[in-house]
Design a protein around this motif. Structure first.
Motif, PDB file in Angstrom:
ATOM      1  N   UNK A 134       0.810  -1.217   0.000  1.00  0.00           N
ATOM      2  CA  UNK A 134       0.000   0.000   0.000  1.00  0.00           C
ATOM      3  C   UNK A 134       0.843   1.266   0.000  1.00  0.00           C
ATOM      4  N   UNK A 135       2.153   1.116  -0.006  1.00  0.00           N
ATOM      5  CA  UNK A 135       3.040   2.279   0.004  1.00  0.00           C
ATOM      6  C   UNK A 135       2.860   3.083  -1.277  1.00  0.00           C
ATOM      7  N   UNK A 136       3.098   4.363  -1.168  1.00  0.00           N
ATOM      8  CA  UNK A 136       3.025   5.234  -2.341  1.00  0.00           C
ATOM      9  C   UNK A 136       4.162   4.900  -3.293  1.00  0.00           C
ATOM     10  N   UNK A 137       3.856   4.859  -4.561  1.00  0.00           N
ATOM     11  CA  UNK A 137       4.872   4.605  -5.580  1.00  0.00           C
ATOM     12  C   UNK A 137       5.698   5.864  -5.799  1.00  0.00           C
ATOM     13  N   UNK A 138       7.008   5.710  -5.990  1.00  0.00           N
ATOM     14  CA  UNK A 138       7.842   6.873  -6.309  1.00  0.00           C
ATOM     15  C   UNK A 138       7.367   7.521  -7.603  1.00  0.00           C
ATOM     16  N   UNK A 139       7.694   8.767  -7.766  1.00  0.00           N
ATOM     17  CA  UNK A 139       7.291   9.511  -8.960  1.00  0.00           C
ATOM     18  C   UNK A 139       7.724   8.757 -10.213  1.00  0.00           C
ATOM     19  N   UNK A 140       6.800   8.608 -11.137  1.00  0.00           N
ATOM     20  CA  UNK A 140       7.101   7.944 -12.394  1.00  0.00           C
ATOM     21  C   UNK A 140       6.921   6.434 -12.356  1.00  0.00           C
ATOM     22  N   UNK A 141       6.601   5.877 -11.219  1.00  0.00           N
ATOM     23  CA  UNK A 141       6.413   4.426 -11.111  1.00  0.00           C
ATOM     24  C   UNK A 141       4.963   4.150 -10.720  1.00  0.00           C
ATOM     25  N   UNK A 142       4.402   3.100 -11.269  1.00  0.00           N
ATOM     26  CA  UNK A 142       3.008   2.772 -10.966  1.00  0.00           C
ATOM     27  C   UNK A 142       2.917   1.940  -9.687  1.00  0.00           C
ATOM     28  N   UNK A 143       1.769   2.002  -9.049  1.00  0.00           N
ATOM     29  CA  UNK A 143       1.513   1.193  -7.854  1.00  0.00           C
ATOM     30  C   UNK A 143       1.611  -0.278  -8.223  1.00  0.00           C
ATOM     31  N   UNK A 144       1.125  -0.641  -9.403  1.00  0.00           N
ATOM     32  CA  UNK A 144       1.189  -2.040  -9.828  1.00  0.00           C
ATOM     33  C   UNK A 144       2.636  -2.509  -9.957  1.00  0.00           C
ATOM     34  N   UNK A 145       3.517  -1.659 -10.477  1.00  0.00           N
ATOM     35  CA  UNK A 145       4.935  -2.020 -10.596  1.00  0.00           C
ATOM     36  C   UNK A 145       5.551  -2.205  -9.216  1.00  0.00           C
ATOM     37  N   UNK A 146       5.173  -1.349  -8.276  1.00  0.00           N
ATOM     38  CA  UNK A 146       5.647  -1.475  -6.903  1.00  0.00           C
ATOM     39  C   UNK A 146       5.179  -2.799  -6.297  1.00  0.00           C
ATOM     40  N   UNK A 147       3.913  -3.144  -6.519  1.00  0.00           N
ATOM     41  CA  UNK A 147       3.365  -4.404  -6.000  1.00  0.00           C
ATOM     42  C   UNK A 147       4.037  -5.604  -6.663  1.00  0.00           C
ATOM     43  N   UNK A 148       4.261  -5.522  -7.969  1.00  0.00           N
ATOM     44  CA  UNK A 148       4.914  -6.620  -8.681  1.00  0.00           C
ATOM     45  C   UNK A 148       6.331  -6.839  -8.149  1.00  0.00           C
ATOM     46  N   UNK A 149       7.046  -5.772  -7.865  1.00  0.00           N
ATOM     47  CA  UNK A 149       8.400  -5.893  -7.324  1.00  0.00           C
ATOM     48  C   UNK A 149       8.368  -6.559  -5.943  1.00  0.00           C
ATOM     49  N   UNK A 150       7.388  -6.205  -5.113  1.00  0.00           N
ATOM     50  CA  UNK A 150       7.259  -6.835  -3.793  1.00  0.00           C
ATOM     51  C   UNK A 150       6.972  -8.329  -3.950  1.00  0.00           C
ATOM     52  N   UNK A 151       6.077  -8.659  -4.856  1.00  0.00           N
ATOM     53  CA  UNK A 151       5.733 -10.071  -5.092  1.00  0.00           C
ATOM     54  C   UNK A 151       6.967 -10.842  -5.563  1.00  0.00           C
ATOM     55  N   UNK A 152       7.726 -10.275  -6.472  1.00  0.00           N
ATOM     56  CA  UNK A 152       8.932 -10.955  -6.964  1.00  0.00           C
ATOM     57  C   UNK A 152       9.957 -11.154  -5.851  1.00  0.00           C
ATOM     58  N   UNK A 153      10.108 -10.172  -4.978  1.00  0.00           N
ATOM     59  CA  UNK A 153      11.017 -10.337  -3.824  1.00  0.00           C
ATOM     60  C   UNK A 153      10.541 -11.466  -2.925  1.00  0.00           C
ATOM     61  N   UNK A 154       9.231 -11.565  -2.742  1.00  0.00           N
ATOM     62  CA  UNK A 154       8.691 -12.620  -1.886  1.00  0.00           C
ATOM     63  C   UNK A 154       8.857 -13.994  -2.536  1.00  0.00           C
ATOM     64  N   UNK A 155       8.704 -14.088  -3.848  1.00  0.00           N
ATOM     65  CA  UNK A 155       8.946 -15.356  -4.543  1.00  0.00           C
ATOM     66  C   UNK A 155      10.365 -15.834  -4.235  1.00  0.00           C
TER      67      UNK A 155
END
Length: 179
Positions: A44-65
């Motif tokens: 639920x964290x805010x995405x940095x400027x220029x990055x989408x929330x979905x990209x932020x979530x996808x990166x978290x999911x990949x780290x968890x994998x």
């Protein structure tokens, strides 16, 4: 809009339960509201400027994998889809596919919490277990099932309306559906 006041107490309780969004979950065999809260805050964290929330979530999911030792799959389901399989499962029966939609951080957190529990349990299921994160509906999940195998699609829903003990109970029930 009515659901917003219902989940505010859960968010507040989860925020107090764990010190930071970057903290790792307890990685144990039990479903935990605190671990769910850690995932939820990170998602639920805010995405940095220029990055989408979905990209932020996808990166978290990949780290968890990677952290959980899940085998990432590329089933040709599109660039906005992330999928992983639980290693060391059997091939008997239909697959259990846990599905979360990027738009709902609680769904994504729930599937990650369930995936974590699967990685701590032995013996592993006699059937394939996959974790699928995407935009499309449940009907599209069959096309992205491991190796094209269709199975039971399990989706967490309406989790932010639950108190912490009800959340744990609901996630435990969803987990057992895929066992």
């Amino acid at each position: 809009m009515r659901s917003i006041p219902l989940f505010l107490p859960l968010i507040a309780a989860l925020a107090v339960a764990a010190p930071s969004a970057s903290a790792q979950s307890s990685y144990g065999p039990e479903i935990s509201a605190e671990d769910f809260g850690q995932h939820l805050r990170a998602l639920s964290a805010d995405a940095p400027s220029g990055e989408s929330v979905q990209a932020l979530r996808a990166a978290h999911v990949e780290r968890q994998f990677a952290r959980l030792g899940l085998r990432a799959l590329d089933a040709g389901c599109g660039p906005d889809t992330r999928q992983a399989a639980l290693p060391d499962t059997g091939t008997d029966g239909a697959a259990a596919v846990y599905l979360a939609h990027w738009q709902d951080a609680a769904e994504v957190a729930a599937v990650l919490e369930i995936a974590e529990r699967f990685t701590t349990q032995r013996p592993r299921p006699a059937h394939a277990v996959a974790f699928l994160f995407r935009d499309e509906s449940r009907h599209m999940a069959d096309a992205c099932a491991p190796a094209g195998v269709t199975g039971t699609v399990i989706e967490p829903r309406n989790l932010l309306t639950l108190d912490a003990s009800s959340l744990v109970r609901e996630l435990s029930l969803l987990y057992r559906q895929g066992r």
